[in-house]
Scaffold this active site. Structure first.
Site, PDB file in Angstrom:
ATOM      1  CG  HIS A 124      -2.062   0.843   1.278  1.00  0.00           C
ATOM      2  ND1 HIS A 124      -2.803   1.244  -0.027  1.00  0.00           N
ATOM      3  CD2 HIS A 124      -3.089   1.104   2.062  1.00  0.00           C
ATOM      4  CE1 HIS A 124      -3.959   1.961   0.340  1.00  0.00           C
ATOM      5  NE2 HIS A 124      -3.811   1.758   1.643  1.00  0.00           N
ATOM      6  CD  GLU A 244     -35.386  -8.264 -10.670  1.00  0.00           C
ATOM      7  OE1 GLU A 244     -34.394  -8.273 -11.738  1.00  0.00           O
ATOM      8  OE2 GLU A 244     -36.130  -9.292 -10.532  1.00  0.00           O
TER       9      GLU A 244
HETATM   10  N1  LIG Z   1      -6.677  -6.570   3.340  1.00  0.00           N
HETATM   11  C1  LIG Z   1      -6.308  -7.152   2.049  1.00  0.00           C
HETATM   12  O1  LIG Z   1      -6.447  -8.114   1.638  1.00  0.00           O
HETATM   13  C2  LIG Z   1      -5.112  -5.705   1.404  1.00  0.00           C
HETATM   14  C3  LIG Z   1      -4.571  -5.120   2.170  1.00  0.00           C
HETATM   15  N2  LIG Z   1      -3.411  -4.585   1.564  1.00  0.00           N
HETATM   16  C4  LIG Z   1      -2.466  -3.570   2.442  1.00  0.00           C
HETATM   17  O2  LIG Z   1      -1.620  -4.579   3.038  1.00  0.00           O
HETATM   18  C5  LIG Z   1      -1.211  -4.086   4.303  1.00  0.00           C
HETATM   19  C6  LIG Z   1      -1.589  -5.226   5.295  1.00  0.00           C
HETATM   20  O3  LIG Z   1      -3.050  -5.209   5.651  1.00  0.00           O
HETATM   21  P1  LIG Z   1      -4.155  -6.478   6.146  1.00  0.00           P
HETATM   22  O4  LIG Z   1      -3.425  -7.926   5.580  1.00  0.00           O
HETATM   23  O5  LIG Z   1      -5.355  -5.924   5.754  1.00  0.00           O
HETATM   24  O6  LIG Z   1      -3.621  -6.217   7.511  1.00  0.00           O
HETATM   25  P2  LIG Z   1      -4.553  -6.595   8.904  1.00  0.00           P
HETATM   26  O7  LIG Z   1      -5.443  -5.594   9.313  1.00  0.00           O
HETATM   27  O8  LIG Z   1      -4.884  -8.006   8.824  1.00  0.00           O
HETATM   28  O9  LIG Z   1      -3.358  -6.774   9.989  1.00  0.00           O
HETATM   29  C7  LIG Z   1      -1.918  -7.401   9.780  1.00  0.00           C
HETATM   30  C8  LIG Z   1      -1.222  -7.786  11.154  1.00  0.00           C
HETATM   31  O10 LIG Z   1      -0.970  -6.645  11.635  1.00  0.00           O
HETATM   32  C9  LIG Z   1      -0.889  -6.941  13.140  1.00  0.00           C
HETATM   33  N3  LIG Z   1      -1.109  -5.984  14.188  1.00  0.00           N
HETATM   34  C10 LIG Z   1      -2.198  -5.154  14.113  1.00  0.00           C
HETATM   35  N4  LIG Z   1      -1.849  -4.244  15.113  1.00  0.00           N
HETATM   36  C11 LIG Z   1      -0.530  -4.384  15.597  1.00  0.00           C
HETATM   37  C12 LIG Z   1       0.319  -3.902  16.550  1.00  0.00           C
HETATM   38  N5  LIG Z   1      -0.035  -2.660  17.024  1.00  0.00           N
HETATM   39  N6  LIG Z   1       1.373  -4.538  16.655  1.00  0.00           N
HETATM   40  C13 LIG Z   1       1.806  -5.406  15.980  1.00  0.00           C
HETATM   41  N7  LIG Z   1       1.062  -5.980  15.114  1.00  0.00           N
HETATM   42  C14 LIG Z   1      -0.107  -5.427  14.908  1.00  0.00           C
HETATM   43  C15 LIG Z   1      -1.967  -7.958  13.224  1.00  0.00           C
HETATM   44  O11 LIG Z   1      -1.911  -9.023  14.393  1.00  0.00           O
HETATM   45  C16 LIG Z   1      -2.124  -8.744  11.812  1.00  0.00           C
HETATM   46  O12 LIG Z   1      -1.208  -9.908  11.919  1.00  0.00           O
HETATM   47  C17 LIG Z   1      -1.847  -2.794   4.510  1.00  0.00           C
HETATM   48  O13 LIG Z   1      -0.890  -1.895   3.972  1.00  0.00           O
HETATM   49  C18 LIG Z   1      -3.051  -2.737   3.402  1.00  0.00           C
HETATM   50  O14 LIG Z   1      -3.441  -1.472   3.191  1.00  0.00           O
HETATM   51  C19 LIG Z   1      -3.334  -4.292   0.387  1.00  0.00           C
HETATM   52  C20 LIG Z   1      -4.387  -4.980  -0.324  1.00  0.00           C
HETATM   53  C21 LIG Z   1      -5.261  -5.835   0.145  1.00  0.00           C
HETATM   54 MG   LIG Z   2      -6.972  -0.857   0.344  1.00  0.00          MG
END
Ligand SMILES: NC(=O)C1=CN([C@@H]2O[C@H](COP(=O)(O)OP(=O)(O)OC[C@H]3O[C@@H](n4cnc5c(N)ncnc54)[C@H](O)[C@@H]3O)[C@@H](O)[C@H]2O)C=CC1
Ligand SMILES: [Mg+2]
Ligand SMILES: CC(=O)[C@](C)(O)C(=O)O
Ligand SMILES: [Mg+2]
Length: 348
Positions: A124, A244
């Protein structure tokens, strides 16, 4: 790099034919890739890389649900699964896949491990583009690269297992080693991208935030609900209104325009439907365009980023999000949807 013409505009794209997996493995043969964070993108990208034969480890908070999920997916503590700091220390490429808000909080713990020649990878453009708000400023002697799969990590993984590929954009913010281009393309192929198209960090985050707030997630729910409500207010049953509005769209018509374009979907509907759709697409376009324009300007000025940073940095943000999702799930339209899904013959 192939130049392809998209509707009259030339763009650079990278396909698997031009940059096969074999080449990607050659480029990254001496690299250790650390997936930091095991939420949605972490598992999708990490497992695809692992199955493709790359040298991958995971860095994740111990004693968290996602640590256990990583173990269940076959990552082994002390071998391929580590605390965040240890994974960063072992890595030559750090894939920073924490949630965007968590990336800000954890940044001071990552930065010391970004030694000369390593690569910092994002999915991102958020952290870098809004650096005044995130404080994420990488050292000058590391590569800073991006591969952003255009879809959920869940779909990235599913499509990989089906032998398909989700398209991704790629970008280079900083090329300190002279190898950033090969590294980013190799990683893009490695995580299972269908093809890769070129962007920059700012364009990635502006388009991504617009898309997910717009047609992909926000606008689609708003549009579907508006039609559902009008049908219900005029005495139609939930079955009729849901079928629908949603079921016919996702089950019958969306697959047709996904496959062959909107005109082809139209051509496979009645001439009555075609006449009406061609007449009404204009008014719907005109009614929504100002909302999209407002959305884009809120993204571009940083307001949307700030709102997401502020809310998702609160200790109880997960619970609060879950409450709102619960309200959506328990709305009449989606309760009706649950029954409709259950009645699909393939679900019996
Ligand atoms: N969700 C998706 O499929 C997509 C996400 N992205 C990007 O990829 C990146 C990852 O996003 P997601 O996978 O959705 O993330 P997520 O919201 O699922 O979190 C990823 C990880 O962060 C950890 N985490 C959260 N708060 C924390 C903290 N304070 N300290 C340590 N670990 C912590 C969580 O335990 C989790 O393992 C972001 O930049 C997002 O914008 C890009 C394309 C799609
Ligand atoms: Mg996004
Ligand atoms: C799945 C995806 O690409 C999104 C919607 O932009 C996101 O999860 O941030
Ligand atoms: Mg996206």
């Amino acid at each position: 790099m192939a130049v392809m013409n998209f509707g009259g505009v030339d763009e650079n794209v990278m396909t698997r034919d031009e940059f096969p997996l074999k080449k990607a493995k050659e480029v990254l043969k001496d690299e250790v890739i650390a997936i930091i964070g095991y939420g949605v993108q972490g598992p999708g990208q990490g497992l695809n890389l692992r199955d493709n034969g790359f040298n991958v480890i995971v860095g994740q908070r111990k004693d968290s649900k996602t640590w256990d999920k990583a173990i269940a997916d076959g990552w082994v503590p002390g071998e391929t699964l580590f605390e965040i700091e240890e994974a960063c220390q072992r890595a030559t490429i750090i894939q920073y896949l924490l949630s965007d808000a968590a990336q800000i909080a954890v940044w001071p713990r990552i930065k010391p491990y970004l030694t000369a020649g390593k690569a910092l990878y994002f999915s991102h453009g958020f952290g870098i583009t809004y650096k005044e708000r995130t404080g994420i400023v990488p050292p000058a002697d590391v590569d800073v690269i991006l591969v952003a799969p255009k879809g959920s990590g869940t779909s990235l993984r599913r499509m990989f297992l089906q032998g398909r590929g989700l398209n991704s954009s790629y970008a280079i913010f900083q090329d300190a080693t002279g190898k950033a281009k090969d590294r980013v393309i190799a990683l893009g192929i490695g995580v299972g991208s269908g093809y890769l198209f070129e962007t920059n960090f700012k364009k990635e985050v502006y388009s991504d935030l617009t898309g997910e707030r717009g047609t992909l997630m926000g606008a689609i729910q708003g549009l579907l609900l508006a039609q559902y409500e009008v049908l219900r207010e005029n005495g139609h049953t939930p079955s009729e209104a849901f079928n629908e509005t949603v079921e016919e769209l996702t089950q019958s018509l969306m697959p047709l325009f996904a496959e062959n374009g909107m005109d082809w979907m139209y051509a496979n509907c009645s001439t009555t439907a075609q006449r009406g759709a061609l007449d009404w697409m204009g008014p719907f376009h005109d009614a929504t365009k100002p909302v999209f324009a407002k959305l884009y300007s809120e993204v571009a000025c940083g307001n949307e980023a700030q709102r997401s940073i502020d809310t998702n940095s609160k200790p109880d943000y997960r619970e609060k999000l879950e409450e709102e999702l619960k309200a959506l799930r328990e709305s009449e339209m989606w309760r009706a949807g649950a029954v409709v899904r259950k009645l699909r013959p393939e679900n019996n």
